[in-house]
Write an enzyme that holds these catalytic residues in place. Structure first.
Site: not given
Ligand SMILES: Nc1ncnc2c1ncn2[C@@H]1O[C@H](COP(=O)(O)OP(=O)(O)O)[C@@H](O)[C@H]1O
Ligand SMILES: [Mg+2]
Length: 793
Positions: A698, A741
């Site tokens: 990611s 996140k």
């Protein structure tokens, strides 16, 4: 005084760990032992008739039960009068009195275990009772001799095996026990107590300080023993068996009875009491038979023997389990909902899923239902939700923490071959909760280790499987126990670390971190009232205003859950309590005086994160503890076209860096990069903190942004954070841990977050989370670069 019998020491009980040298008392009463030298770890029963010695024992019993066991010198054997210090050796063993029993004729019987070698410094008193000043004598062991010691021990074990093969046994389980001891000192002591040698030989060995020379002596003795055994074996084979077996058994049994009678042991009533207790419990058939068998064994065993202790402990466990106790389950789902809401703020979808799960259980009482697993970062309420569920169902609650557990025997129990053996954690839990249908939370399933001793994961799988767990077998218990009425709930930080077969059986409910607003709410409604109550402040007017809580969240904690916050709230309460005691006044908490109570701020907004820099991008990562900012640094320098990656990157992350590099090269014209950059310069990519391993795909866009910034010399806008996988065509692919996140970016004060467009669909119930932050949805790498790369200065 005489010696009755020698029971061999129990190797599994590490006495040395229990008694450290410097904790040893200096003055000890002396107990002489005739015909035996007691080594550390050895257990001996002693019958004492001498008044002076009895006084010493009584003194020890009133204190810490420590005594000095000194062997009598051989010439005084046969002598009947009182024994004085002159008849004793001056080196012996510090012992611990495990059991003592006064006899009708003024004698006393004790069971003592050796702890550590010691020698007599001086006689403290010899009139009233015999006591001496001692110095403990630990082995001197050179650290560099361990290999040598190891070889010698292995050689010795080989010799004992030979002796065993010759038919001369060292006693039951000798080989098994010795193979399980690791500590050379204990092996030596264990061997010494099993050698067939005279008193003065034993004494000489006891006085040896060097472990190597002791091992040499033992080797020599065993070799001699082998020679003797060989001869004896020859004789034995030649001789006829003259007494037949049943005659022999009869003779031995009569002898045993006589001895027990003589000792006035195992009073009938003791066993009667036990039988009465047993009659009142509704055991399973199997357990009931096993118990009868053990009681019969107990009746035949001397009460002082180690075996009796083992049998008694075992019976105690069997009797203490809730064989037929059930609590009435509350199946009212409305009640369950009420309890869940009472105990926890928010978590609406989690509560819904728990209620769904409970509904299925109400309808389907038998057979396979999946096991609930609450997964998420620390401090988000997984364990405490488990506790709530138990309360709502009216089941007793127990928590088994798996952190640090790595032996199968911790689940299935140890075999009963030694005194220290225990049942596994499941049976221990059942004994604690005292009902057959508790709720047991298996906490932190992902922390289950594996030491290679058995397979704890598959043992756990069996425990959790409704088709097998009604017949759960614990090695210690030795009978099956029904765990099928237990409701199991598991928790984990990271479900990816749960062994595959176990994970398949779980119904995973993911919990995520809390927003700042949620944390404030939880603090006000739950954490503060709880802390106030547990600090005994309920009747005092303690106020922790909202701005203070916000400041605590912001400047003193950086976590996904509320664990640290709870700790801080407790700290504030205790400051308040202290002030009450000292000045009769509470504290007016305010943002300005917080530093005085909690110390300097732990977290400030990191200015370096916001600064626009060449080559440095704010990435977003997701760990088991919640979201994190993960910066990627890239530096271009004169060189030969090398590409370096540092910061403990995993394979997948290395590959995404390579892919990003390829993409940059393939589009160098578009970005205006000089082709010399790839041949006359080196590019170094680093991810701090360098000691923490990182992996996953990611960081693709983050890596690319840093690389392109370094190659073009254009700075990156420091107010942006980003995450997204990248393929070679430059498409931005979706990622996991969205909420964590975003929360991490917010916590660090960043206000622009770039996310993969394909994740847009996952944004349900996220209004609170994205408040105050701008989300940019990226489909292609070029968009990202457009947003964050600033024009060349
Ligand atoms: N939503 C919530 N409402 C009220 N209290 C909460 C909430 N989430 C967590 N807590 C409290 O935070 C503390 C830590 O929770 P805990 O269950 O130990 O977390 P975990 O097991 O997920 O690490 C507990 O005192 C718990 O009651
Ligand atoms: Mg927990």
């Amino acid at each position: 005084m005489r010696i009755l019998q020698v029971v061999r020491g129990d190797p599994m009980e590490d006495i040395k760990n229990i008694y450290a040298i410097d904790e040893m008392p200096h003055i000890l009463p002396v107990i002489p032992t005739i015909d035996v030298v007691v080594f550390p770890h050895m257990v001996v029963p002693l019958l004492v008739l001498d008044e002076k010695i009895i006084k010493g024992i009584n003194a020890a019993l009133e204190g810490d039960k420590k005594i000095l066991l000194l062997a009598t010198k051989p010439q005084s054997a046969g002598y009947q009068g009182p024994i004085g210090i002159q008849d004793l050796y001056t080196t012996g063993t510090i012992g611990h009195i495990m059991r003592a029993m006064t006899l009708p004729d003024n004698g006393i019987k004790i069971l003592a275990q050796g702890i550590m070698r010691a020698s007599v410094q001086e006689i403290v008193s010899s009139n009233e009772m015999l006591s001496v000043n001692i110095t403990p004598l630990p082995f001197d062991m050179m650290p560099d001799s361990t290999a040598e010691i190891d070889i010698k021990i292995r050689n010795i074990i080989g010799l004992t095996e030979k002796i065993n093969a010759l038919g001369k046994n060292f006693g039951p389980d000798f080989q098994m026990i010795i193979s399980q001891i690791n500590d050379p000192e204990r092996i030596v002591d264990f061997l010494l107590s099993h050698l067939n040698i005279t008193i003065d030989q034993s004494q000489t060995l006891l006085e040896k300080a060097s472990i190597i020379s002791l091992l040499d002596d033992i080797t020599e003795m065993l070799q001699a023993e082998i020679e003797v055994s060989k001869v004896q074996e020859k004789v034995r084979v030649n001789a006829r068996e003259s007494i037949n077996k049943s005659q022999r058994e009869y003779y031995l049994r009569e002898q045993l009875k006589a001895i027990q009678k003589e000792l006035g042991e195992e009073s009938e009533s003791d066993i009667e009491d036990l039988k009465e207790k047993i009659a009142k419990i509704n055991f399973s058939d199997e357990a009931s038979q096993e118990i009868k068998r053990q009681v019969r064994r107990l009746e035949k065993t001397s009460a002082d023997s180690l075996e009796a202790v083992v049998i008694r402990n075992h019976l105690e466990w069997l009797l203490a389990l809730p064989w037929d106790v059930l609590t009435t389950e509350n199946r009212d789902l409305l009640h369950a909902k009420k309890v869940l809401d009472e105990d926890h703020f928010g978590l609406n979808d989690v509560k819904e899923r728990i209620l769904d799960y409970l509904s299925v259980r109400v309808l389907k009482t038998e057979g396979k239902t999946p096991i609930l697993c609450l997964a998420g970062p620390p401090g988000v309420g997984k364990t405490s939700l488990g506790r709530s569920i138990a309360r709502s169902l009216n089941r007793n609650f127990f928590r088994i923490a798996l952190g640090g557990m790595h032996d199968e025997s911790e689940i299935r129990g140890h075999r009963r071959t030694y005194v220290g053996a225990l049942p596994g954690r499941l049976i221990q839990a059942m004994r604690k909760v005292q009902s057959l249908n508790p709720l047991i939370i298996i906490d932190e399933l992902d922390k289950l280790g594996n030491s290679g001793r058995g397979d704890p994961a598959s043992a756990l799988l069996e425990v959790l499987d409704p088709e097998q767990n009604n017949q759960f077998y614990d090695n210690y218990l030795g009978v099956h126990f029904d765990l099928s009425k237990v409701m199991f709930i598991t928790t984990a930080n990271d479900v990816n670390n749960i062994p595959g077969p176990l994970r398949d059986r779980l119904d995973i409910i993911q919990l995520s971190g809390y927003t700042r607003e949620e944390k404030t709410e939880i603090a006000h409604r739950y954490l503060i009232p709880k802390a106030v109550q547990s600090s005994g402040l309920d009747t005092h007017n303690i106020i922790i205003p909202e701005p203070v809580i916000n400041q605590v969240i912001h400047a003193y904690t950086r976590e996904a859950g509320v664990r640290e916050l709870e700790r801080m709230v407790h700290k504030l309460c205790s400051k308040f309590a202290r002030s009450l005691i000292e000045t009769q006044k509470g504290v007016d908490f305010s943002v300005d005086n917080l530093v005085a109570h909690l110390g300097p701020q732990r977290f400030t907004l990191d200015q370096y994160i916001f600064t626009n820099k060449i080559g440095v991008t704010n990435g977003l990562a997701w760990t088991a503890c919640g979201g994190e900012i993960l910066q990627v640094e890239a530096v271009l320098m004169k060189g030969t076209g090398k590409f370096m990656l540092t910061g403990q990157l995993g394979e997948v992350m290395k590959e995404s860096a390579q892919a990003a590099m390829t993409y940059a090269r393939a589009h160098m014209d578009f970005f205006g990069i000089d082709s010399k950059s790839f041949t006359e310069f080196d590019l170094h990519i680093h991810l701090p903190a360098g000691a923490i391993p990182k992996d996953g795909p990611s960081a693709g866009v983050t890596l690319l942004t840093s690389i392109l910034s370094a190659l073009t010399g254009r700075a990156i806008n420091g107010r942006f954070a980003m995450t997204g996988e990248l393929n070679l065509q430059g498409n931005v692919l979706p990622i996991g841990g969205l909420k964590e996140k975003i929360l991490a970016a917010k916590q660090h004060g960043l206000d622009h977050v770039i996310l993969p467009k394909q994740n847009q669909k996952d944004m349900v119930n996220m209004e609170e989370v994205v408040k105050g932050i701008e989300i940019l949805w990226a489909d292609n790498a070029r968009e990202v670069l457009d947003w964050v790369l600033l024009p060349k200065a």
